[in-house]
Structure formats: structure tokens, C-alpha cells
Design a protein around this motif. Structure first.
Motif, PDB file in Angstrom:
ATOM      1  N   GLY A 477       0.801  -1.221   0.000  1.00 54.94           N
ATOM      2  CA  GLY A 477       0.000   0.000   0.000  1.00 54.94           C
ATOM      3  C   GLY A 477       0.833   1.268   0.000  1.00 54.94           C
ATOM      4  O   GLY A 477       0.357   2.332   0.422  1.00 54.94           O
ATOM      5  N   THR A 478       2.078   1.186  -0.478  1.00 55.64           N
ATOM      6  CA  THR A 478       2.957   2.361  -0.480  1.00 55.64           C
ATOM      7  C   THR A 478       2.857   3.160  -1.778  1.00 55.64           C
ATOM      8  O   THR A 478       3.526   4.175  -1.934  1.00 55.64           O
ATOM      9  CB  THR A 478       4.415   1.924  -0.263  1.00 55.64           C
ATOM     10  OG1 THR A 478       4.740   0.861  -1.172  1.00 55.64           O
ATOM     11  CG2 THR A 478       4.609   1.442   1.173  1.00 55.64           C
ATOM     12  N   ILE A 479       2.053   2.677  -2.717  1.00 57.24           N
ATOM     13  CA  ILE A 479       1.753   3.412  -3.948  1.00 57.24           C
ATOM     14  C   ILE A 479       0.238   3.498  -4.085  1.00 57.24           C
ATOM     15  O   ILE A 479      -0.454   2.481  -3.956  1.00 57.24           O
ATOM     16  CB  ILE A 479       2.354   2.715  -5.191  1.00 57.24           C
ATOM     17  CG1 ILE A 479       3.871   2.587  -5.052  1.00 57.24           C
ATOM     18  CG2 ILE A 479       1.999   3.479  -6.466  1.00 57.24           C
ATOM     19  CD1 ILE A 479       4.520   1.805  -6.187  1.00 57.24           C
ATOM     20  N   GLY A 480      -0.268   4.689  -4.331  1.00 56.68           N
ATOM     21  CA  GLY A 480      -1.707   4.884  -4.432  1.00 56.68           C
ATOM     22  C   GLY A 480      -2.254   4.536  -5.807  1.00 56.68           C
ATOM     23  O   GLY A 480      -1.493   4.309  -6.759  1.00 56.68           O
ATOM     24  N   PRO A 481      -3.584   4.501  -5.939  1.00 57.93           N
ATOM     25  CA  PRO A 481      -4.218   4.156  -7.222  1.00 57.93           C
ATOM     26  C   PRO A 481      -3.797   5.098  -8.348  1.00 57.93           C
ATOM     27  O   PRO A 481      -3.732   6.320  -8.165  1.00 57.93           O
ATOM     28  CB  PRO A 481      -5.718   4.297  -6.924  1.00 57.93           C
ATOM     29  CG  PRO A 481      -5.828   4.129  -5.444  1.00 57.93           C
ATOM     30  CD  PRO A 481      -4.584   4.734  -4.870  1.00 57.93           C
ATOM     31  N   LEU A 482      -3.520   4.533  -9.503  1.00 60.34           N
ATOM     32  CA  LEU A 482      -3.153   5.321 -10.678  1.00 60.34           C
ATOM     33  C   LEU A 482      -4.320   6.208 -11.102  1.00 60.34           C
ATOM     34  O   LEU A 482      -5.481   5.792 -11.076  1.00 60.34           O
ATOM     35  CB  LEU A 482      -2.744   4.394 -11.818  1.00 60.34           C
ATOM     36  CG  LEU A 482      -2.276   5.048 -13.120  1.00 60.34           C
ATOM     37  CD1 LEU A 482      -1.133   4.242 -13.734  1.00 60.34           C
ATOM     38  CD2 LEU A 482      -3.417   5.165 -14.129  1.00 60.34           C
ATOM     39  N   GLU A 483      -3.998   7.419 -11.503  1.00 56.51           N
ATOM     40  CA  GLU A 483      -5.021   8.397 -11.886  1.00 56.51           C
ATOM     41  C   GLU A 483      -4.822   8.828 -13.343  1.00 56.51           C
ATOM     42  O   GLU A 483      -3.697   9.051 -13.788  1.00 56.51           O
ATOM     43  CB  GLU A 483      -4.933   9.628 -10.980  1.00 56.51           C
ATOM     44  CG  GLU A 483      -5.929  10.737 -11.326  1.00 56.51           C
ATOM     45  CD  GLU A 483      -5.740  11.977 -10.475  1.00 56.51           C
ATOM     46  OE1 GLU A 483      -6.510  12.941 -10.649  1.00 56.51           O
ATOM     47  OE2 GLU A 483      -4.802  11.983  -9.637  1.00 56.51           O
ATOM     48  N   ILE A 484      -5.922   8.939 -14.083  1.00 58.03           N
ATOM     49  CA  ILE A 484      -5.916   9.508 -15.428  1.00 58.03           C
ATOM     50  C   ILE A 484      -6.724  10.793 -15.410  1.00 58.03           C
ATOM     51  O   ILE A 484      -7.878  10.808 -14.981  1.00 58.03           O
ATOM     52  CB  ILE A 484      -6.509   8.528 -16.463  1.00 58.03           C
ATOM     53  CG1 ILE A 484      -5.592   7.315 -16.635  1.00 58.03           C
ATOM     54  CG2 ILE A 484      -6.720   9.227 -17.814  1.00 58.03           C
ATOM     55  CD1 ILE A 484      -6.173   6.242 -17.546  1.00 58.03           C
ATOM     56  N   ARG A 485      -6.099  11.880 -15.849  1.00 59.28           N
ATOM     57  CA  ARG A 485      -6.789  13.164 -15.965  1.00 59.28           C
ATOM     58  C   ARG A 485      -6.957  13.473 -17.447  1.00 59.28           C
ATOM     59  O   ARG A 485      -5.971  13.669 -18.159  1.00 59.28           O
ATOM     60  CB  ARG A 485      -6.003  14.273 -15.267  1.00 59.28           C
ATOM     61  CG  ARG A 485      -5.830  14.035 -13.761  1.00 59.28           C
ATOM     62  CD  ARG A 485      -5.041  15.138 -13.068  1.00 59.28           C
ATOM     63  NE  ARG A 485      -4.775  14.777 -11.678  1.00 59.28           N
ATOM     64  CZ  ARG A 485      -4.042  15.497 -10.831  1.00 59.28           C
ATOM     65  NH1 ARG A 485      -3.461  16.626 -11.266  1.00 59.28           N
ATOM     66  NH2 ARG A 485      -3.863  15.111  -9.580  1.00 59.28           N
ATOM     67  N   VAL A 486      -8.190  13.491 -17.913  1.00 58.02           N
ATOM     68  CA  VAL A 486      -8.481  13.746 -19.320  1.00 58.02           C
ATOM     69  C   VAL A 486      -8.540  15.250 -19.552  1.00 58.02           C
ATOM     70  O   VAL A 486      -9.197  15.985 -18.796  1.00 58.02           O
ATOM     71  CB  VAL A 486      -9.811  13.093 -19.743  1.00 58.02           C
ATOM     72  CG1 VAL A 486     -10.101  13.358 -21.215  1.00 58.02           C
ATOM     73  CG2 VAL A 486      -9.758  11.584 -19.477  1.00 58.02           C
ATOM     74  N   THR A 487      -7.851  15.699 -20.585  1.00 51.90           N
ATOM     75  CA  THR A 487      -7.790  17.136 -20.882  1.00 51.90           C
ATOM     76  C   THR A 487      -8.618  17.471 -22.127  1.00 51.90           C
ATOM     77  O   THR A 487      -9.016  16.596 -22.894  1.00 51.90           O
ATOM     78  CB  THR A 487      -6.337  17.584 -21.126  1.00 51.90           C
ATOM     79  OG1 THR A 487      -5.838  16.920 -22.304  1.00 51.90           O
ATOM     80  CG2 THR A 487      -5.457  17.232 -19.933  1.00 51.90           C
ATOM     81  N   GLN A 488      -8.859  18.743 -22.323  1.00 55.07           N
ATOM     82  CA  GLN A 488      -9.573  19.223 -23.504  1.00 55.07           C
ATOM     83  C   GLN A 488      -8.783  18.899 -24.770  1.00 55.07           C
ATOM     84  O   GLN A 488      -7.556  18.801 -24.750  1.00 55.07           O
ATOM     85  CB  GLN A 488      -9.771  20.743 -23.419  1.00 55.07           C
ATOM     86  CG  GLN A 488     -10.562  21.230 -22.228  1.00 55.07           C
ATOM     87  CD  GLN A 488     -10.508  22.742 -22.092  1.00 55.07           C
ATOM     88  OE1 GLN A 488      -9.931  23.426 -22.927  1.00 55.07           O
ATOM     89  NE2 GLN A 488     -11.116  23.273 -21.034  1.00 55.07           N
TER      90      GLN A 488
END
Length: 540
Positions: A477-488
Motif C-alpha cells: 500500500g505504499t503506492i496509491g491508485p493510478l489516476e488519469i486526468r483527461v484534458t480538452q
């Protein structure tokens, strides 16, 4: 079919690599005692000497021959631009490589009958230059492409092989030159048999330009006049001659193709005789393959040679292989090559070109031999990693993960037009953030994001990372969930424009795989429209 002089030269060079390398080293040793007195060094070790020459000291502080100018790199590898000295021999070798790669390709044509006729047509390109600068001592400083296009060697070699006049190639304004390249290639659409761009992402950027400006281009062709905002006189005069008289029929044809709902196959629809695309599609550029296949009806993607600001490395002797199988054969008369074993610690010994071993990892990686000359494959850039704990995620890891996720996007009718990532340590635990620009395969401009699809993308990427990442993500648990940020849409074009405004050159520019620039991150963050996280830990 008889081999021409360039192919004969390749056979001789690759068969006699040891002798040629020794001859080249002897030439260096005569003036510099190179190998005895100069150990393997980093750029930072020799930078002070190059700066001394740039400031006016004699070339012999670092070179046995006069330094005539400097190349400036793109800054992609480490986020900062570097300068490299060269002498007049460079362009002679560059022309040899250009002729050699063309000879190799044409030699293979009879085997692949579906691309016959390519030797009689013209090449569409989107090359241009940038304004050169000078060192305090008066030596020019310019990117490789600019230096080559402005050299006498290029003027004698080009032979009108491109659809665009030399004046367009020499234009310093990227937007103006791109517009003029399109006008020239559209007017000569029946003659275009191939496209050449240094990197695959440059062609995608050009298509983005076409999506925005196709109506204006049609108006130019219909009226026979170049738009008023094209103020570069060389471009205006030369392109006006190419346009000639008004051509309403051609303008109507282009409008019908560009006005369709989908742009699938737009390249082959606008240029019906095009046979292949020539560009680097290895490494980070492999993410562009699905997009180019969509726009080009899966034309062959040909990667003929590999070079960098430092030197010309090699040519692809199997030019019609699949992009993922591309290897380059070292050309031993361009530079003296030494190979440094990867992952063998500080005691690793430098290996000469003819002493590398098949399948071993070096800078670069050796994948085979052509005659007695090693072949290499581009895998990743050294030290390009993202990390939030003790894991090391390399460029190769990231590219493989993105390539795997494209199938998920395709099933949802989406294309990944650009991406970059960062380590986000503002949360606990830290996690990876990927910025994505997505585009629908149809041309209505509306990106419909399904939460299940996007969350699956996050999970597929995490599953693709190495065991150390997965272990610390799942077990500790030393790395958090991967995140995707969608851009315009258009975000990564704006990012490119920012870096170009800071000195990057359009045709050497590659989106940073991992971005640290505060200004660049601000551009991305300002255009984020949605965020998604993986909802489960990856398997072991």
C-alpha cells in the motif's frame, strides 16, 4: 537487380566494420591520442571545453579539426538543451546516409509490388527551419534539421524531390510553413507517393492543423491566392507559383473528403497514390502507430534510419518490417562507437563495436548482426523514469502500458492523441498521474467518456507495470491508485507551442514522457475536464 553504389558501400562497411572502426580511431588518435587519454565521459565533463570554443578559444582545446558550428538538441532526454560541435565532414556523411537509406528502400521495392511506382513521385513533408543563433565567437548554433536544410549539401541533394519549394522548407515560422506544405501537396495530390516527417508525432500535429484549417486551404485553392496572414515572402511567392490558376474542382474534392463525419483514411483519400509513411515510430513514438493507421488506412510505416544530435547511428536494412521489429544497423564510418553494458554496475567495461554480444543490454541495445556489424533496437532513454516510492518505472514500461490500453480505447471508439505523466506526492501514498488527450474516431468533436472504460484503462496500465510497482501497490500500500486526468482537445498542441516558445524546435519536439515543468503542468491542469482512478490493485 544490381546493387547501386550506396548498397555496395553498405555491404563493404558492414563486412569490414572492425577495420573501418580501427581506421577511424587511428585518424582520431593521430591528432588527439583519443582512446589513451580520453576516458568515457558524460556531457557535463566536456561541456566546459565546448563553451570555451563557443567563447572564442581555438578548436584544439577539444577537437583535432576546426569546429565549424554547433548543433543544439531538443532537450527531450533530460529536459534541457545541449550543444554539440561539428566540422564540415558531418554533412558529407549525412548525405551518404540519406542516399543509403533511399537505396535500401528502393532495393526492396521489387519484393513488395504494392508499392511500385514510388520512385517516380514526390514526397510530402512538413520540415521547416528556425532562426539560427551564434556563439560569442560567431559560430552558428542550430538544430540538426535546420543546419542540414541550410547547408550547401542539401541544396545539391534535394533535387526537387519534395512537393514544397525550398523557400517553404527554409521558413522559420512553423504555422506558415505547415499551411504552405499542405497547399503545395494538395495541389500536387496525384504526384504524392510518400510522406516524410522525422517523428511520427509531427505528422499527427500536422493532421490537427489540417482539421482546423482545411476550409481555408480550400478557399486558397479555389481562389488561387495564398491567405494574407502568410507574410513570409519566400513562402508567398513560391507557393503562389505552385497554386497557379484558381481550381474550384480540386477545392470541391478536398471539401467533400474533409467534410465527412469520420476522418478515417483521410491521408489516402486526399493523396490517393501515397504508398508509405517514413518516420521514426519506435520507442515513445510507438504510441502514434494506432492513430497513423487510422488516418492512413494502415499504410506501411517505414523507419529508415536512427540519428540524434550527437551522431548518425544506423540504418534499417529491412525497411518494410513491422514497426515493433525495427532494428538499425550501425554505420561504422559515421562515428567511433563504444558500448556501455547496462545494469552491470560501476565495474562494467566499455565494449568496442565489433565485440558486442547478441541479446545483451548496452547503451544502445544490440539485437543482431548484419554481416559483421551489430544491429541495435531503440528501447528507452536512459534514466527517464517515474517513481513515488522505491520502484523505477522506465520509459519502456510506460510506453508498453499505453500501447496495451489503446485496445480498450479503440473498443470505445476513442483515440489517444497525446499523453504525459507525473509523480504526485501531494497525496499519501504518492501515486502516478497520467494526462490524456482523447478524440472520438468519428468527427463530431464530442468525447463521450464512459466511467467503466476509463477505470479499466487505469487498471490495465497498472497491470502492465513491473513487479516492484505491483507489489508495493497491492501488498504494501505504499503506492496509491493510478489516476488519469483527461484534458480538452488541443491541450497537447498548446503544450507544444509553449515549449517551442521556450526554444524547442517543432520538428525535434517530442512531448515529455514525464513532465516536471511548472508552466507545462499549469497548461495541463487548466484544461483537465475529468479524473479517473483504478478501482483495484494489480495482480502480482
Amino acid at each position: 537487380m544490381n546493387l547501386n553504389s550506396e548498397l555496395k558501400a553498405l555491404e563493404e562497411l558492414s563486412s569490414n566494420a572492425k577495420q573501418i572502426q580501427e581506421d577511424m580511431l587511428e585518424e582520431i588518435l593521430r591528432t588527439e591520442l583519443f582512446k589513451k587519454n580520453v576516458p568515457v565521459v558524460t556531457y557535463e565533463d566536456v561541456k566546459p571545453y565546448m563553451e570555451r570554443v563557443a567563447n572564442g578559444e581555438p578548436s584544439d582545446v577539444i577537437s583535432g579539426e576546426p569546429i565549424t558550428q554547433f548543433f543544439i538538441s531538443s532537450g527531450t532526454s533530460e529536459g534541457k538543451q545541449k550543444i554539440y560541435p561539428l566540422n564540415n565532414k558531418y554533412f558529407q556523411k549525412r548525405i551518404f546516409i540519406e542516399n543509403l537509406r533511399n537505396s535500401i528502400f528502393f532495393f526492396f521495392l521489387p519484393v513488395y509490388r504494392h508499392i511500385k511506382g514510388v520512385e517516380d513521385g514526390k514526397v510530402m513533408t512538413f520540415l521547416n527551419t528556425r532562426a539560427i543563433s551564434r556563439t560569442p565567437s560567431g559560430l552558428t548554433v542550430a538544430p540538426v534539421i535546420t543546419s542540414f536544410l541550410m547547408s550547401h549539401s542539401f541544396k545539391n541533394w534535394s533535387s526537387k524531390r519534395y512537393t514544397s519549394p525550398d523557400q517553404v522548407l527554409l521558413c522559420c515560422d512553423n504555422k506558415q510553413s505547415t499551411c504552405c506544405h499542405f497547399l503545395c501537396s494538395l495541389v500536387q495530390r496525384e504526384e504524392v507517393v510518400s510522406i516524410f516527417v522525422p517523428f511520427a508525432c509531427s505528422l499527427i500535429d500536422a493532421i490537427k492543423f489540417l482539421e482546423i484549417h482545411w476550409k481555408e486551404l480550400c478557399n486558397n485553392i479555389r481562389s488561387g491566392r495564398v491567405s494574407e496572414w502568410i507574410t513570409d515572402l519566400g513562402c508567398r511567392d513560391s507557393v503562389s507559383k505552385v497554386l497557379g490558376v484558381p481550381n474550384a474542382e480540386l477545392a470541391d474534392k478536398i471539401e467533400r473528403e474533409c467534410g465527412q463525419t469520420s476522418w478515417e483514411g483521410i491521408i489516402t483519400r486526399l493523396w490517393p497514390n501515397i504508398k508509405f509513411i517514413q518516420s521514426v515510430v519506435t520507442g515513445q513514438m510507438s504510441q502514434c502507430i494506432p492513430i497513423l493507421e487510422f488516418y492512413s488506412s494502415k499504410l506501411p510505416l517505414v523507419s529508415l534510419n536512427y540519428s540524434a544530435s550527437e551522431t548518425l547511428f544506423g540504418v534499417n536494412v529491412n525497411p518494410l518490417c513491422k514497426p515493433q521489429d525495427v532494428s538499425y544497423t550501425c554505420v561504422p564510418n559515421t562515428s567511433y562507437f563504444e558500448f556501455f553494458p547496462v545494469d552491470e554496475g560501476n565495474n562494467a567495461q566499455v565494449v568496442d563495436l565489433v565485440d558486442v554480444k547478441l541479446g545483451h543490454l548496452y547503451d544502445p541495445v544490440v539485437t543482431g548482426f548484419y554481416n559483421k556489424t551489430p544491429q541495435f533496437r531503440f528501447v528507452r532513454r536512459k534514466d527517464t523514469v517515474i517513481s513515488v516510492h522505491i520502484e523505477k518505472t522506465t520509459e519502456e514500461d510506460i510506453v508498453n502500458a499505453v500501447n496495451r490500453v489503446t485496445t480498450v480505447l479503440e473498443s470505445a471508439g476513442l483515440m489517444l492523441m497525446g499523453f504525459t505523466c507525473k509523480s504526485d506526492m501531494s497525496t499519501f501514498p504518492g501515486h502516478y498521474v497520467f494526462y490524456w488527450e482523447l478524440k472520438p474516431q468519428n468527427f463530431d468533436g464530442i468525447v463521450k467518456l464512459d466511467n467503466n472504460v476509463m477505470v479499466k484503462c487505469c487498471c490495465v496500465m497498472e497491470e502492465s507495470f513491473n513487479i516492484l510497482y505491483r507489489r508495493h501497490r497491492r501488498k504494501y500500500g505504499t503506492i496509491g491508485p493510478l489516476e488519469i486526468r483527461v484534458t480538452q482537445q488541443g491541450t497537447f498542441y498548446s503544450l507544444m507551442e509553449y515549449f517551442i516558445s521556450q526554444g524547442a524546435f517543432a520538428h525535434q519536439y517530442k512531448t515529455p514522457l514525464c513532465i516536471n515543468s511548472p508552466q507545462g503542468l499549469a497548461i495541463l491542469e487548466d484544461r483537465v475536464i475529468s479524473q479517473f482512478f483504478s478501482d483495484k490493485s494489480p495482480p502480482r
